[in-house]
Design an enzyme around this catalytic site. Sequence first.
Site, PDB file in Angstrom:
ATOM      1  N   GLY A  46       0.838  -1.194   0.000  1.00 31.11           N
ATOM      2  CA  GLY A  46       0.000   0.000   0.000  1.00 31.11           C
ATOM      3  C   GLY A  46       0.867   1.236   0.000  1.00 31.11           C
ATOM      4  CD  GLN A  51       3.157   5.749   2.768  1.00 31.55           C
ATOM      5  OE1 GLN A  51       2.141   5.248   2.317  1.00 31.55           O
ATOM      6  NE2 GLN A  51       4.149   5.040   3.299  1.00 31.55           N
ATOM      7  CB  CYS A  90       4.986   2.265   7.607  1.00 36.44           C
ATOM      8  SG  CYS A  90       4.509   3.733   6.685  1.00 36.44           S
ATOM      9  CG  LEU A  91       6.603   1.010   1.688  1.00 34.58           C
ATOM     10  CD1 LEU A  91       6.010   1.285   0.313  1.00 34.58           C
ATOM     11  CD2 LEU A  91       7.730  -0.003   1.606  1.00 34.58           C
ATOM     12  CG  HIS A 132      -0.894   1.136   7.141  1.00 32.37           C
ATOM     13  ND1 HIS A 132      -0.067   0.802   8.185  1.00 32.37           N
ATOM     14  CD2 HIS A 132      -0.144   1.881   6.297  1.00 32.37           C
ATOM     15  CE1 HIS A 132       1.137   1.331   7.977  1.00 32.37           C
ATOM     16  NE2 HIS A 132       1.106   1.995   6.832  1.00 32.37           N
ATOM     17  CD  GLU A 133      -1.089   2.511   2.623  1.00 29.75           C
ATOM     18  OE1 GLU A 133      -0.728   3.697   2.514  1.00 29.75           O
ATOM     19  OE2 GLU A 133      -0.319   1.598   2.967  1.00 29.75           O
ATOM     20  CG  HIS A 136       0.055   6.722   5.503  1.00 30.99           C
ATOM     21  ND1 HIS A 136       1.149   7.278   6.133  1.00 30.99           N
ATOM     22  CD2 HIS A 136       0.346   5.414   5.345  1.00 30.99           C
ATOM     23  CE1 HIS A 136       2.061   6.357   6.341  1.00 30.99           C
ATOM     24  NE2 HIS A 136       1.595   5.202   5.881  1.00 30.99           N
TER      25      HIS A 136
END
Length: 157
Positions: A46, A51, A90-91, A132-133, A136
Amino acid sequence: MAIRKIILVPDPILKEKAKSVTKFNDRLHKLLDDMAETMYDAPGVGLAAPQVGISKRVIVVDDGNGLIEAVNPELVQKEGEQLSPPPEGCLSIPGLLGDVRRAEKVRMKAQDRYGETFEMEAEGYLARILQHEVDHLNGVLFTDIADRVYEVPREGE
């Protein structure tokens, strides 16, 4: 398409509420294409526009069953509870994992790249990714809400 740079903590854009998308045009389509390429290259499951440094309410996800693009996503219903495993990562926060309580099932209302509204239901892993996304887009990181955060073991440890 192009791979974009993934923004890392503590960049302040990751803590801001992203702005709604009002123009469904070639710039949005390029953003969606670039985000998908960036997510797959990372590799991740994701990615939210903040991000990659863009304060827009746009996410892409793929739980292994194909790409989902969502513009202006809203979680309109949540049911049940799940706690990692698997732990969340998380990236934008390399090296950390966390145990996060999430809803087991969600209903998401969003728009596609052309502005058409759609709804979808998800459960389990996909529901976790969507939550999660969407977090963000509201400036919430998994480390803000995790029951426990820990470092990723390095190879050989």
